[in-house]
Design a protein around this motif. Sequence first.
Motif, mmCIF file in Angstrom:
data_model
loop_
_atom_site.group_PDB
_atom_site.id
_atom_site.type_symbol
_atom_site.label_atom_id
_atom_site.label_comp_id
_atom_site.label_asym_id
_atom_site.label_seq_id
_atom_site.Cartn_x
_atom_site.Cartn_y
_atom_site.Cartn_z
ATOM 1 N N ALA A 347 61.352 9.363 20.650
ATOM 2 C CA ALA A 347 60.007 8.842 20.880
ATOM 3 C C ALA A 347 59.786 8.392 22.314
ATOM 4 C CB ALA A 347 59.728 7.676 19.924
ATOM 5 N N HIS A 348 60.856 8.024 23.019
ATOM 6 C CA HIS A 348 60.713 7.482 24.369
ATOM 7 C C HIS A 348 61.182 8.462 25.441
ATOM 8 C CE1 HIS A 348 59.459 3.420 23.208
ATOM 9 N NE2 HIS A 348 60.206 3.624 22.141
ATOM 10 N N THR A 349 61.290 9.735 25.084
ATOM 11 C CA THR A 349 61.692 10.760 26.049
ATOM 12 C C THR A 349 60.566 11.777 26.209
ATOM 13 O OG1 THR A 349 64.016 10.545 25.375
ATOM 14 C CG2 THR A 349 63.418 12.509 26.623
ATOM 15 N N PRO A 350 60.136 12.071 27.435
ATOM 16 C CA PRO A 350 59.093 13.094 27.628
ATOM 17 C C PRO A 350 59.633 14.474 27.304
ATOM 18 C CG PRO A 350 59.960 12.380 29.743
ATOM 19 C CD PRO A 350 60.578 11.487 28.712
ATOM 20 N N ASP A 351 58.731 15.375 26.916
ATOM 21 C CA ASP A 351 59.149 16.713 26.498
ATOM 22 C C ASP A 351 59.952 17.433 27.570
ATOM 23 O OD1 ASP A 351 58.838 19.095 24.603
ATOM 24 O OD2 ASP A 351 58.041 19.896 26.472
ATOM 25 N N ARG A 352 59.589 17.238 28.833
ATOM 26 C CA ARG A 352 60.256 17.954 29.917
ATOM 27 C C ARG A 352 61.720 17.555 30.080
ATOM 28 N NH1 ARG A 352 60.584 14.496 34.265
ATOM 29 N NH2 ARG A 352 59.299 12.614 34.099
ATOM 30 N N MET A 353 62.159 16.447 29.422
ATOM 31 C CA MET A 353 63.530 15.979 29.563
ATOM 32 C C MET A 353 64.264 15.898 28.234
ATOM 33 S SD MET A 353 63.368 13.166 32.603
ATOM 34 C CE MET A 353 65.039 13.584 33.055
ATOM 35 N N LEU A 354 63.647 16.375 27.165
ATOM 36 C CA LEU A 354 64.268 16.249 25.844
ATOM 37 C C LEU A 354 65.630 16.941 25.772
ATOM 38 C CD1 LEU A 354 61.239 16.645 23.402
ATOM 39 C CD2 LEU A 354 62.832 14.709 23.505
ATOM 40 N N GLY A 355 65.749 18.117 26.401
ATOM 41 C CA GLY A 355 67.018 18.826 26.351
ATOM 42 C C GLY A 355 68.137 18.045 26.997
ATOM 43 N N ARG A 356 67.904 17.552 28.220
ATOM 44 C CA ARG A 356 68.953 16.837 28.943
ATOM 45 C C ARG A 356 69.292 15.502 28.282
ATOM 46 N NH1 ARG A 356 65.994 17.313 34.577
ATOM 47 N NH2 ARG A 356 64.282 17.699 33.117
ATOM 48 N N VAL A 357 68.283 14.775 27.841
ATOM 49 C CA VAL A 357 68.546 13.471 27.233
ATOM 50 C C VAL A 357 69.290 13.633 25.908
ATOM 51 C CG1 VAL A 357 67.456 11.430 26.219
ATOM 52 C CG2 VAL A 357 66.624 12.330 28.399
ATOM 53 N N ASN A 358 68.875 14.611 25.098
ATOM 54 C CA ASN A 358 69.588 14.842 23.844
ATOM 55 C C ASN A 358 71.015 15.314 24.084
ATOM 56 O OD1 ASN A 358 67.989 14.321 21.384
ATOM 57 N ND2 ASN A 358 66.503 15.684 22.339
ATOM 58 N N ALA A 359 71.221 16.110 25.128
ATOM 59 C CA ALA A 359 72.572 16.553 25.457
ATOM 60 C C ALA A 359 73.452 15.366 25.824
ATOM 61 C CB ALA A 359 72.531 17.559 26.604
ATOM 62 N N LEU A 360 72.925 14.473 26.663
ATOM 63 C CA LEU A 360 73.687 13.280 27.026
ATOM 64 C C LEU A 360 73.919 12.389 25.818
ATOM 65 C CD1 LEU A 360 71.905 12.443 30.399
ATOM 66 C CD2 LEU A 360 74.265 13.212 30.116
ATOM 67 N N TRP A 361 72.924 12.313 24.950
ATOM 68 C CA TRP A 361 73.047 11.494 23.739
ATOM 69 C C TRP A 361 74.170 12.024 22.847
ATOM 70 C CZ3 TRP A 361 72.323 7.121 21.548
ATOM 71 C CH2 TRP A 361 72.278 6.996 20.155
ATOM 72 N N MET A 362 74.200 13.327 22.633
ATOM 73 C CA MET A 362 75.245 13.901 21.784
ATOM 74 C C MET A 362 76.615 13.857 22.465
ATOM 75 S SD MET A 362 73.342 17.074 19.868
ATOM 76 C CE MET A 362 72.515 17.702 21.323
ATOM 77 N N ALA A 363 76.627 14.007 23.799
ATOM 78 C CA ALA A 363 77.895 13.945 24.522
ATOM 79 C C ALA A 363 78.510 12.554 24.423
ATOM 80 C CB ALA A 363 77.677 14.331 25.984
ATOM 81 N N GLN A 364 77.684 11.504 24.486
ATOM 82 C CA GLN A 364 78.240 10.163 24.365
ATOM 83 C C GLN A 364 78.752 9.904 22.953
ATOM 84 O OE1 GLN A 364 77.063 7.167 22.760
ATOM 85 N NE2 GLN A 364 75.357 8.171 21.696
ATOM 86 N N GLU A 365 78.154 10.562 21.961
ATOM 87 C CA GLU A 365 78.677 10.423 20.602
ATOM 88 C C GLU A 365 80.075 11.028 20.495
ATOM 89 O OE1 GLU A 365 75.941 12.074 17.815
ATOM 90 O OE2 GLU A 365 74.752 10.237 17.701
ATOM 91 N N VAL A 366 80.232 12.235 21.064
ATOM 92 C CA VAL A 366 81.545 12.887 21.031
ATOM 93 C C VAL A 366 82.562 12.073 21.816
ATOM 94 C CG1 VAL A 366 82.826 14.945 21.725
ATOM 95 C CG2 VAL A 366 80.553 15.182 20.719
ATOM 96 N N GLY A 367 82.184 11.643 23.028
ATOM 97 C CA GLY A 367 83.107 10.887 23.858
ATOM 98 C C GLY A 367 83.418 9.520 23.283
ATOM 99 N N GLY A 368 82.397 8.827 22.754
ATOM 100 C CA GLY A 368 82.614 7.501 22.189
ATOM 101 C C GLY A 368 83.557 7.534 21.008
#
Length: 437
Positions: A347-368
């Motif tokens: 909800a707080h990410t603009p469409d133009r950045m959804l790919g990068r933000v979701n990638a970082l979000w999933m990467a932190q899940e794997v790394g965490g």
Amino acid sequence: MTEPRKGSFLRRIMIDASPLRSSPAFRRIFLARTISIFGLGMLAVAVPLQIFELTGSTLQVGAAATVEGLCAFAGLLVGGDLADRFDRRRIILVSRMIGGTGFALLAVNAWLPEPSVAAIYVVGGVDGFFGALSVTALMAVTPTLVPRNKLAAAGALNMLTVRLGTMASPALGGVIIAFAGVGWNYACAAAATLLTITLLTGLPPLKPDAAGPRSHPVRAAVEGAVFVYRQPVIRAVVLLGTLETMASGIRVMLPALAATALGVGAQGTGLLYAAVPCGAVLSTLLSGWTANTRRPGWHMALLSTASFMVLAGLGVSRSLGTALLLLTLFGALASMSGILQYALVQAHTPDRMLGRVNALWMAQEVGGDSVGALGLGSLGRVVPAAAAVTIFGSVAAILGLAGLAGFGSLRRTGPLGMPDDGPSQVPDAAPAVAGSP
């Protein structure tokens, strides 16, 4: 008079399936994800079993998993930039086609008189990379297909398929291997991928918002990280979310807890492992309230902190029944928190950045998760397993309470959207919520 109120209460707490009814595109993605998860779950059994059968080495099994994990991590980072540059539908389809071809090659390799271990490594790495590309693009399109006030519902539906798939698909894969061999397991995964491609070809073009100049891929990735850091709500969610994914590393302590603190054997240990996903599934089924909460950030932080407190209590439990209850509760709290985390990030990410933000979000899940497992395992070598769990849970709870007090922007975040909201394409998320931690 009583029955309507009762029915209304049940509708409020049961999982909201309305995104499946209102969005044909989301329905296609949901069905494709469900089929894909079952196929990948079958592979999760087939690859280690085949490598161990061919080599007799647990080191080789671990190395293959590491290769696939590293390739998936790289795929997330690359996929985030691609999903913000190109038609996400095309990325999903191409990635699935390459993945399905890889599964077919694994089947052919398994049917050879002398299967190649190197081929399993290579194809497994390729599948990990392109699977991550596909997942990143899929995550990026969901917020554009459902209204903002339905993001929590969409996240709950996605989480439910993941939980059920990870519970049931390994058992299904084991049955296929036992009766038909590992080659047919790979062949079934390839067939499942073909079915998902058939479903996804019906999607409309899903091009990202092209506003603004395109940066170099490295600079684009940095822009995504800077956005996460500067956006106060997402920054708070990522910090608490990372702490929560670290707590998921508790699984590495369960065998030691079973043997030393609870005094149970293999059967009891198996029940401990099953308790967390069972709690997650139950809470996901009762997640309808998450779409209607007026303070999603506050509730997310409370749920995360409560899950850490439950872990601290697990370390002092000395009966199997109590431990199962606590692990089930931990899974339920973490699952509900995860649904709200997903909705807040989208909800707080603009469409133009959804790919990068979701990638970082999933990467932190794997790394965490990896860091948490390593940290708990290391702590367990210094102190008894039960003490290690209590220390870890207590420290995490203290940090969670500190976040709850310090992240003002998260506490003040309002409802995700009104019932008449359109698809949640946020024009610019930086000022979405006033205040900062």
